[in-house]
Design a protein around this motif. Structure first.
Motif, PDB file in Angstrom:
ATOM      1  N   SER A 170       0.924  -1.249   0.380  1.00  0.00           N
ATOM      2  CA  SER A 170      -0.338  -0.398   0.097  1.00  0.00           C
ATOM      3  C   SER A 170       0.952   1.168   0.105  1.00  0.00           C
ATOM      4  O   SER A 170       0.546   2.167  -0.805  1.00  0.00           O
ATOM      5  CB  SER A 170      -0.895  -0.399   1.012  1.00  0.00           C
ATOM      6  N   TYR A 171       1.824   1.279   0.962  1.00  0.00           N
ATOM      7  CA  TYR A 171       2.543   2.585   0.907  1.00  0.00           C
ATOM      8  C   TYR A 171       4.316   2.504   0.274  1.00  0.00           C
ATOM      9  O   TYR A 171       4.957   3.452   1.626  1.00  0.00           O
ATOM     10  CB  TYR A 171       2.358   2.913   2.731  1.00  0.00           C
ATOM     11  N   GLN A 172       4.868   1.698  -0.037  1.00  0.00           N
ATOM     12  CA  GLN A 172       6.070   1.561  -0.381  1.00  0.00           C
ATOM     13  C   GLN A 172       6.958   1.080   0.829  1.00  0.00           C
ATOM     14  O   GLN A 172       7.926   0.879   0.654  1.00  0.00           O
ATOM     15  CB  GLN A 172       6.417   2.788  -0.937  1.00  0.00           C
ATOM     16  N   ALA A 173       6.253   1.006   1.971  1.00  0.00           N
ATOM     17  CA  ALA A 173       7.479   0.856   3.138  1.00  0.00           C
ATOM     18  C   ALA A 173       6.361   0.315   4.741  1.00  0.00           C
ATOM     19  O   ALA A 173       5.207   0.662   4.461  1.00  0.00           O
ATOM     20  CB  ALA A 173       8.030   2.354   3.877  1.00  0.00           C
ATOM     21  N   ALA A 174       6.727  -0.091   5.876  1.00  0.00           N
ATOM     22  CA  ALA A 174       6.837  -0.801   6.760  1.00  0.00           C
ATOM     23  C   ALA A 174       5.970   0.678   7.162  1.00  0.00           C
ATOM     24  O   ALA A 174       6.727   2.066   7.480  1.00  0.00           O
ATOM     25  CB  ALA A 174       7.140  -1.482   8.011  1.00  0.00           C
ATOM     26  N   VAL A 175       4.723   1.121   7.989  1.00  0.00           N
ATOM     27  CA  VAL A 175       4.368   2.350   8.431  1.00  0.00           C
ATOM     28  C   VAL A 175       3.997   2.028  10.530  1.00  0.00           C
ATOM     29  O   VAL A 175       3.863   1.419  10.730  1.00  0.00           O
ATOM     30  CB  VAL A 175       3.161   2.280   8.054  1.00  0.00           C
ATOM     31  N   ALA A 176       4.977   2.984  10.977  1.00  0.00           N
ATOM     32  CA  ALA A 176       5.010   2.715  12.602  1.00  0.00           C
ATOM     33  C   ALA A 176       3.773   2.734  12.809  1.00  0.00           C
ATOM     34  O   ALA A 176       2.587   2.952  12.210  1.00  0.00           O
ATOM     35  CB  ALA A 176       5.730   4.582  12.933  1.00  0.00           C
ATOM     36  N   PRO A 177       4.297   2.109  13.798  1.00  0.00           N
ATOM     37  CA  PRO A 177       4.618   1.498  15.448  1.00  0.00           C
ATOM     38  C   PRO A 177       5.511  -0.127  14.141  1.00  0.00           C
ATOM     39  O   PRO A 177       6.224  -0.344  14.792  1.00  0.00           O
ATOM     40  CB  PRO A 177       4.876   1.820  16.218  1.00  0.00           C
ATOM     41  N   SER A 178       4.575  -0.828  12.649  1.00  0.00           N
ATOM     42  CA  SER A 178       4.938  -1.866  12.787  1.00  0.00           C
ATOM     43  C   SER A 178       6.038  -1.557  11.837  1.00  0.00           C
ATOM     44  O   SER A 178       6.959  -0.403  11.453  1.00  0.00           O
ATOM     45  CB  SER A 178       4.227  -2.463  11.591  1.00  0.00           C
ATOM     46  N   THR A 179       7.419  -2.785  11.536  1.00  0.00           N
ATOM     47  CA  THR A 179       8.471  -3.149  11.009  1.00  0.00           C
ATOM     48  C   THR A 179       7.784  -4.510  10.199  1.00  0.00           C
ATOM     49  O   THR A 179       7.624  -5.062  10.327  1.00  0.00           O
ATOM     50  CB  THR A 179       9.920  -3.563  11.778  1.00  0.00           C
ATOM     51  N   ILE A 317      22.679  -2.642   2.316  1.00  0.00           N
ATOM     52  CA  ILE A 317      22.140  -2.447   3.937  1.00  0.00           C
ATOM     53  C   ILE A 317      20.565  -1.744   3.885  1.00  0.00           C
ATOM     54  O   ILE A 317      20.015  -1.467   4.945  1.00  0.00           O
ATOM     55  CB  ILE A 317      22.845  -1.015   3.496  1.00  0.00           C
ATOM     56  N   LEU A 318      19.464  -2.423   3.186  1.00  0.00           N
ATOM     57  CA  LEU A 318      18.120  -2.043   3.105  1.00  0.00           C
ATOM     58  C   LEU A 318      17.932  -3.740   4.243  1.00  0.00           C
ATOM     59  O   LEU A 318      17.913  -5.020   4.383  1.00  0.00           O
ATOM     60  CB  LEU A 318      17.403  -2.612   2.366  1.00  0.00           C
ATOM     61  N   ASP A 319      17.169  -2.819   5.427  1.00  0.00           N
ATOM     62  CA  ASP A 319      17.284  -4.212   6.498  1.00  0.00           C
ATOM     63  C   ASP A 319      15.244  -4.463   6.507  1.00  0.00           C
ATOM     64  O   ASP A 319      15.611  -5.299   6.800  1.00  0.00           O
ATOM     65  CB  ASP A 319      17.180  -3.146   8.032  1.00  0.00           C
ATOM     66  N   GLU A 320      14.970  -3.646   5.549  1.00  0.00           N
ATOM     67  CA  GLU A 320      13.599  -3.799   4.806  1.00  0.00           C
ATOM     68  C   GLU A 320      13.345  -3.323   3.329  1.00  0.00           C
ATOM     69  O   GLU A 320      13.517  -3.014   3.508  1.00  0.00           O
ATOM     70  CB  GLU A 320      12.479  -3.217   5.868  1.00  0.00           C
ATOM     71  N   PRO A 321      11.820  -4.469   3.326  1.00  0.00           N
ATOM     72  CA  PRO A 321      12.206  -4.130   2.201  1.00  0.00           C
ATOM     73  C   PRO A 321      11.551  -2.319   1.678  1.00  0.00           C
ATOM     74  O   PRO A 321      10.562  -1.965   2.572  1.00  0.00           O
ATOM     75  CB  PRO A 321      10.664  -4.850   1.146  1.00  0.00           C
ATOM     76  N   PHE A 322      11.654  -2.065   0.689  1.00  0.00           N
ATOM     77  CA  PHE A 322      11.857  -0.151   0.752  1.00  0.00           C
ATOM     78  C   PHE A 322      11.320   0.230  -1.033  1.00  0.00           C
ATOM     79  O   PHE A 322      12.582  -0.137  -1.617  1.00  0.00           O
ATOM     80  CB  PHE A 322      12.833   0.793   1.763  1.00  0.00           C
ATOM     81  N   ALA A 323      10.446   0.555  -1.180  1.00  0.00           N
ATOM     82  CA  ALA A 323      10.120   0.726  -2.378  1.00  0.00           C
ATOM     83  C   ALA A 323       9.938   1.679  -3.269  1.00  0.00           C
ATOM     84  O   ALA A 323       9.517   2.221  -4.519  1.00  0.00           O
ATOM     85  CB  ALA A 323       8.488  -0.209  -2.852  1.00  0.00           C
ATOM     86  N   ASP A 324      10.977   2.766  -3.211  1.00  0.00           N
ATOM     87  CA  ASP A 324      10.976   3.676  -4.067  1.00  0.00           C
ATOM     88  C   ASP A 324      11.931   3.725  -4.579  1.00  0.00           C
ATOM     89  O   ASP A 324      12.868   3.968  -4.124  1.00  0.00           O
ATOM     90  CB  ASP A 324      11.212   4.835  -2.839  1.00  0.00           C
TER      91      ASP A 324
END
Length: 595
Positions: A170-179, A317-324
């Motif tokens: 939905s939002y290209q990344a985990a949204v706080a507070p989640s990971t 270096i990415l700890d999580e998926p990041f879609a930008d």
């Protein structure tokens, strides 16, 4: 600027040191730790303020422990108020906490992630817009916090949360507070997390831009005050002790920031372009601005080879998926900037969200009018029975059903698109559930204007979770601090003190264009806005990189095969490029992290 890391509770000293060392890239000038049997606190320092002052972090004073990652731009003003010498912003922040307690964060004008340990209570503070990251976990008898997830995962294995995938899509990344780790969390922007000795966790939001009263009711008032605050913001962010520069795309926002910085002294500017892809290349505009403002300009060409090499480094270096996809050329550009000896760069991030610069804002405002249709049930039923994968279909459906239309400019896959793609039951309006706390905050503020909602939510999601996260991880991977003058706390409050009808009338960015007239050529101010783009999907296809998607699909069965194949075939026609990139990054991350 630095990295912070800590463990409260019993720990293994060797493992703690190794975890701490995973963050060295964020602060290459000094590293210090204090420890005993019950805690380990460490700081890696990137010296920008008080460069020649001996390290003072971590601070231990009586029963109080204090560590900070950040820059407090108003530390000299606060020092005067506190009656102390203010050579170090860390010393001033510490003294501010001693004087004002938890409310000290309300006084800080800057970027920060701060941890305070007092009387067996751990307090975590994050700056108002989430420019500096802060993660934590509670396990067994330990509380662990860190500037990046990798330090926590050096002490505990990743516990992959499959349920975060819809949020990511939905939002290209985990949204706080989640990971992406079900037992690791991020502190939300503008919030304080308190963890007691009995491991009870509470959250307090100490800053909300929605609390700003509306006091500006004319264009002239708004323009004059915004202009003043913007000059002040740029001035505060120019370091006095290290070499600095500015990112310069040739667009209005980065050009204005660079012009304001250049008016106060010599400036290095940096741009990037794509040989053979002139439709994506804005270097000629950047060169025009650089000549106009008199900066020392550096322009670089970004090739497919650079893209693939940079992408591989980013994936490590990415700890999580990041879609930008913009993170890849930014990584390459930061590499070149660091080779020039630059420690600080200014950017134009935040202007579009504050001054309504995206074309889609006007589209959303137009579609909002449908909510007033008297006879809309037939149209609502028609839409339900004629599904389309295009986002406009989803927009009309939301308005006709009386649901929140705008869910951030970062929105990538709609709920129904995900329901067709994923082997998960994605209920309608799941994306709205993810941002429900922000919608509640907005409604409780008694603001109701759509432009206020658009701007507020994009500060939280588009900027906080996507652009600022990208900027922090990519710049700090090269030990560079990125500063964003448009996201100064006082400037943002000034914008939100403007009557919403004025903001709606000036879109897109009428106020900024008027301010820029004193600094930039007309050809730059009024040229048609180009969205950021480059041939990333084409390069992935040509290098067979997308093969990872069916490979991971075969192992983990995340997607419906037929819909996945349809999406990939659409990509071959140049459609759904960003969506496919998000799947590619997710699959590459899963292959690296999960095997």
């Amino acid at each position: 600027m630095c990295a912070i890391f800590g463990i409260v509770g019993k720990y293994d000293p060797i493992e703690a040191q190794k975890a701490f060392e995973t963050l060295t890239h964020r602060g290459v000038d000094e590293s210090h730790a204090i420890k005993n049997e019950q805690y380990f606190l460490g700081v890696h320092r990137l010296a920008i303020t008080a460069v020649h002052t001996p390290h003072i972090q971590p601070i231990r004073e009586e029963d109080l422990l204090f560590v900070m990652n950040g820059e407090i731009y108003n530390h000299r003003v606060l020092a005067q108020e506190l009656g102390i010498e203010g050579h170090s912003d860390t010393q001033v922040a510490f003294a501010a906490y001693r004087q004002w307690g938890d409310r000290f964060a309300e006084k800080l004008r800057g970027i920060f992630a701060i941890t305070i340990i007092e009387e067996n209570t751990v307090k975590l503070f994050r700056d108002p817009f989430g420019k500096k990251p802060l993660y934590y976990t509670i396990r067994d008898e330990q509380i662990i916090f860190a500037s990046e997830l990798k330090a926590i995962h050096a002490l505990k294995p990743l516990e992959f949360d499959r349920e975060i995938i819809p949020c990511y899509l939905s939002y290209q990344a985990a949204v706080a507070p989640s990971t992406f780790d079900k037992n690791v969390f991020q502190v939300a922007a503008g919030c304080q997390m308190t963890i007691t000795k009995t491991r009870e966790v509470s959250t307090h939001r100490y800053f909300s831009v929605l609390d700003t009263p509306v006091t500006l009711h004319t264009d002239r008032e708004a323009i004059d005050q915004i202009h003043q605050k913007l000059i002040e913001s740029v001035t505060l962010r120019l370091p006095g002790e290290v070499k600095y520069g500015a990112l310069l795309s040739g667009g209005l926002d980065s050009s204005l920031i660079a012009a304001l910085a250049a008016s106060q002294g010599p400036l290095h500017t940096f741009s990037i372009g794509y040989e053979g892809y002139e439709q994506h290349d804005e270097r000629p505009y950047a060169a025009e601005v650089a000549e106009h403002i008199g900066s020392k300009h550096h322009a670089y060409s970004f090739t497919q080879k650079d893209f693939l090499e940079s992408l591989e480094q980013i994936l490590t270096i990415l700890d999580e998926p990041f879609a930008d996809p913009a993170m890849v050329p930014l990584f390459y550009l930061m590499q070149q900037i660091r080779r020039e000896g630059i420690k600080v760069v200014l950017t134009g991030d935040g202007s579009d969200e504050l001054f309504l610069g995206y074309r889609t804002y006007k589209e959303y405002l137009d579609i909002e009018q449908l909510s007033g249709l008297k006879y809309k049930n037939w149209l609502k039923a028609y839409l339900k029975s004629h599904f389309s994968m295009h986002k406009e279909w989803e927009w009309y459906k939301r308005v006709l059903e009386g649901k929140t239309l705008f869910r951030s400019s970062a929105e990538l896959f709609t709920d129904l698109q995900q329901n067709r793609l994923l082997k998960m039951n994605i209920k309608d309006n799941r994306s709205l559930d993810i941002i429900a706390s922000y919608r509640q905050e907005f409604e409780e503020s008694r603001r109701s204007a759509p432009v206020d909602w658009y701007s507020f939510l994009d500060l939280k999601i588009q900027l906080g979770e996507v652009f600022l996260r990208k900027l922090d991880r990519i710049s700090m991977a090269h030990s560079i601090e990125a500063r964003t003058p448009f996201l100064d706390r006082e400037l943002v409050k000034t914008v939100f003190s403007s009557a919403p009808e004025l903001r709606a009338e000036q879109l897109p960015k009428g106020w900024i264009k008027e301010i820029a007239a004193a600094y930039l050529p007309e050809t730059i101010i009024h040229r048609k806005k180009k969205g950021f783009n480059y041939p990333y999907l084409e390069w992935l296809q040509e290098s067979n990189q997308l093969e990872v998607i069916p490979r991971v699909q075969k192992k983990y069965k995340l997607f419906n095969d037929e819909q996945l194949q349809w999406l990939l075939s659409e990509g071959e026609q140049g459609r759904f490029q960003h969506q496919i990139f998000s799947l590619y990054i997710l699959c590459r991350w899963m292959e690296r992290q999960l095997g």
